[in-house]
Enzyme design. Sequence first.
Site, mmCIF file in Angstrom:
data_model
loop_
_atom_site.group_PDB
_atom_site.id
_atom_site.type_symbol
_atom_site.label_atom_id
_atom_site.label_comp_id
_atom_site.label_asym_id
_atom_site.label_seq_id
_atom_site.Cartn_x
_atom_site.Cartn_y
_atom_site.Cartn_z
ATOM 1 C CB SER A 106 1.367 3.117 -14.575
ATOM 2 O OG SER A 106 2.430 3.881 -15.093
ATOM 3 C CE1 TYR A 152 4.855 2.163 -10.503
ATOM 4 C CE2 TYR A 152 4.978 2.809 -12.806
ATOM 5 C CZ TYR A 152 4.419 2.957 -11.549
ATOM 6 O OH TYR A 152 3.425 3.891 -11.350
HETATM 7 P P1 NDP Z 1 3.272 8.500 -3.608
HETATM 8 O O1 NDP Z 1 4.654 7.974 -3.410
HETATM 9 O O2 NDP Z 1 2.922 9.853 -3.144
HETATM 10 O O3 NDP Z 1 2.196 7.512 -2.988
HETATM 11 C C1 NDP Z 1 2.387 6.180 -2.748
HETATM 12 C C2 NDP Z 1 1.574 5.861 -1.494
HETATM 13 O O4 NDP Z 1 1.583 4.451 -1.317
HETATM 14 C C3 NDP Z 1 2.153 6.493 -0.253
HETATM 15 O O5 NDP Z 1 1.106 7.092 0.492
HETATM 16 C C4 NDP Z 1 2.767 5.339 0.506
HETATM 17 O O6 NDP Z 1 2.656 5.538 1.908
HETATM 18 C C5 NDP Z 1 1.891 4.178 0.036
HETATM 19 N N1 NDP Z 1 2.590 2.898 0.088
HETATM 20 C C6 NDP Z 1 3.679 2.514 -0.607
HETATM 21 N N2 NDP Z 1 4.044 1.286 -0.228
HETATM 22 C C7 NDP Z 1 3.166 0.881 0.710
HETATM 23 C C8 NDP Z 1 3.022 -0.288 1.496
HETATM 24 N N3 NDP Z 1 3.876 -1.320 1.396
HETATM 25 N N4 NDP Z 1 1.997 -0.353 2.365
HETATM 26 C C9 NDP Z 1 1.126 0.659 2.490
HETATM 27 N N5 NDP Z 1 1.209 1.799 1.777
HETATM 28 C C10 NDP Z 1 2.230 1.903 0.910
HETATM 29 O O7 NDP Z 1 3.035 8.350 -5.183
HETATM 30 P P2 NDP Z 1 1.748 8.587 -6.115
HETATM 31 O O8 NDP Z 1 0.684 9.298 -5.396
HETATM 32 O O9 NDP Z 1 2.269 9.135 -7.383
HETATM 33 O O10 NDP Z 1 1.333 7.072 -6.415
HETATM 34 C C11 NDP Z 1 0.059 6.538 -6.131
HETATM 35 C C12 NDP Z 1 -0.248 5.467 -7.163
HETATM 36 O O11 NDP Z 1 -0.348 6.063 -8.450
HETATM 37 C C13 NDP Z 1 0.817 4.376 -7.274
HETATM 38 O O12 NDP Z 1 0.191 3.121 -7.453
HETATM 39 C C14 NDP Z 1 1.566 4.766 -8.532
HETATM 40 O O13 NDP Z 1 2.167 3.664 -9.150
HETATM 41 C C15 NDP Z 1 0.442 5.343 -9.369
HETATM 42 N N6 NDP Z 1 0.854 6.211 -10.460
HETATM 43 C C16 NDP Z 1 1.403 7.461 -10.240
HETATM 44 C C17 NDP Z 1 1.707 8.270 -11.325
HETATM 45 C C18 NDP Z 1 2.225 9.648 -11.177
HETATM 46 O O14 NDP Z 1 2.509 10.305 -12.167
HETATM 47 N N7 NDP Z 1 2.363 10.178 -9.980
HETATM 48 C C19 NDP Z 1 1.525 7.815 -12.699
HETATM 49 C C20 NDP Z 1 0.961 6.501 -12.806
HETATM 50 C C21 NDP Z 1 0.636 5.747 -11.724
HETATM 51 P P3 NDP Z 1 3.789 5.024 2.938
HETATM 52 O O15 NDP Z 1 5.109 5.248 2.277
HETATM 53 O O16 NDP Z 1 3.572 5.844 4.165
HETATM 54 O O17 NDP Z 1 3.485 3.582 3.171
#
Ligand code: NDP
Length: 253
Positions: free
Chosen positions: A143, A156
């Site tokens: 990130s 985070y």
């Molecule tokens: P989302 O919230 O859409 O995606 C997060 C995903 O992680 C969900 O599908 C969720 O599914 C899954 N998840 C979270 N916790 C768990 C867990 N304990 N076990 C299994 N699955 C889990 O957000 P993003 O797509 O934005 O994020 C994806 C990645 O990108 C993350 O690592 C985030 O930090 C990173 N990121 C995003 C940015 C952005 O601008 N969007 C910028 C920088 C980094 P479920 O809840 O069903 O478990």
Amino acid sequence: MADDAFSLAGKLALVTGGGTGIGLGISKALIEAGARVVITGRREAVLQEAVGELGQHAGYLVFDVTNTTAIPELIGEINQKYGEVDILVNNAGIHLKKFSKDTTDEEFAGILQTNLLSVFSLTRECARKMMDRKDGSIIFIGSMAGIFGIDRVAAYGTSKAALTGLMNNLVTEYSPFNVRVNTIAPGWIESPMFLNAINADPARKEKIINRISMPGFGTPEDIGNATVFLCSKAARYITGVVLPVDGGAVVNF
Ligand code: NDP
């Protein structure tokens, strides 16, 4: 370079959190490049819908990545149902926006558990087999908050910065076995996580827009395309990098 240097035909990828946002964008791009993809997450309905969208080259398993003791079992199940994992994308992550003075020890630890400790466990379990086979590619999703300081995301940001330390150390151990580890640092990418955070904070939104060099936010597809490149033969000599996919935000004053 021949087009097939970017092909992932015959590869099996595991994408954690692949049912939504960036993970879904990554899964689509991997499939377009010829890979089969297994996605995981905690919500079965979300995963089912995503697999419906991804098509016949995708499958899912409901799995909470914080359940680290069950990870060997998860990998065993994937091996049995789908085959050996060639590509691991550690995408699952959670966010916490709070002043550090108000962040409890439990909250801080919870962020590290999902964003860092689970990544270590999953990577270890997949890398063992990749090293045996002398082939594998592992992606961490970092990130901007892991590169520079941003207020109210101390837990985070720490979890994402720590991924770089983990990557650097793993590279020294995995490289002799042709297993590569790279990090993609997404900028501000339209996803459920991002839209939730941004819509509640117009001042932050304004600051972000001014920070990005290129116009507009990024898309999950942008992160997917970078993932395909880093996992392909075209990147066979690239390991240990943090690749910002950020519209120039890191270098913009
Ligand atoms: P989302 O919230 O859409 O995606 C997060 C995903 O992680 C969900 O599908 C969720 O599914 C899954 N998840 C979270 N916790 C768990 C867990 N304990 N076990 C299994 N699955 C889990 O957000 P993003 O797509 O934005 O994020 C994806 C990645 O990108 C993350 O690592 C985030 O930090 C990173 N990121 C995003 C940015 C952005 O601008 N969007 C910028 C920088 C980094 P479920 O809840 O069903 O478990």
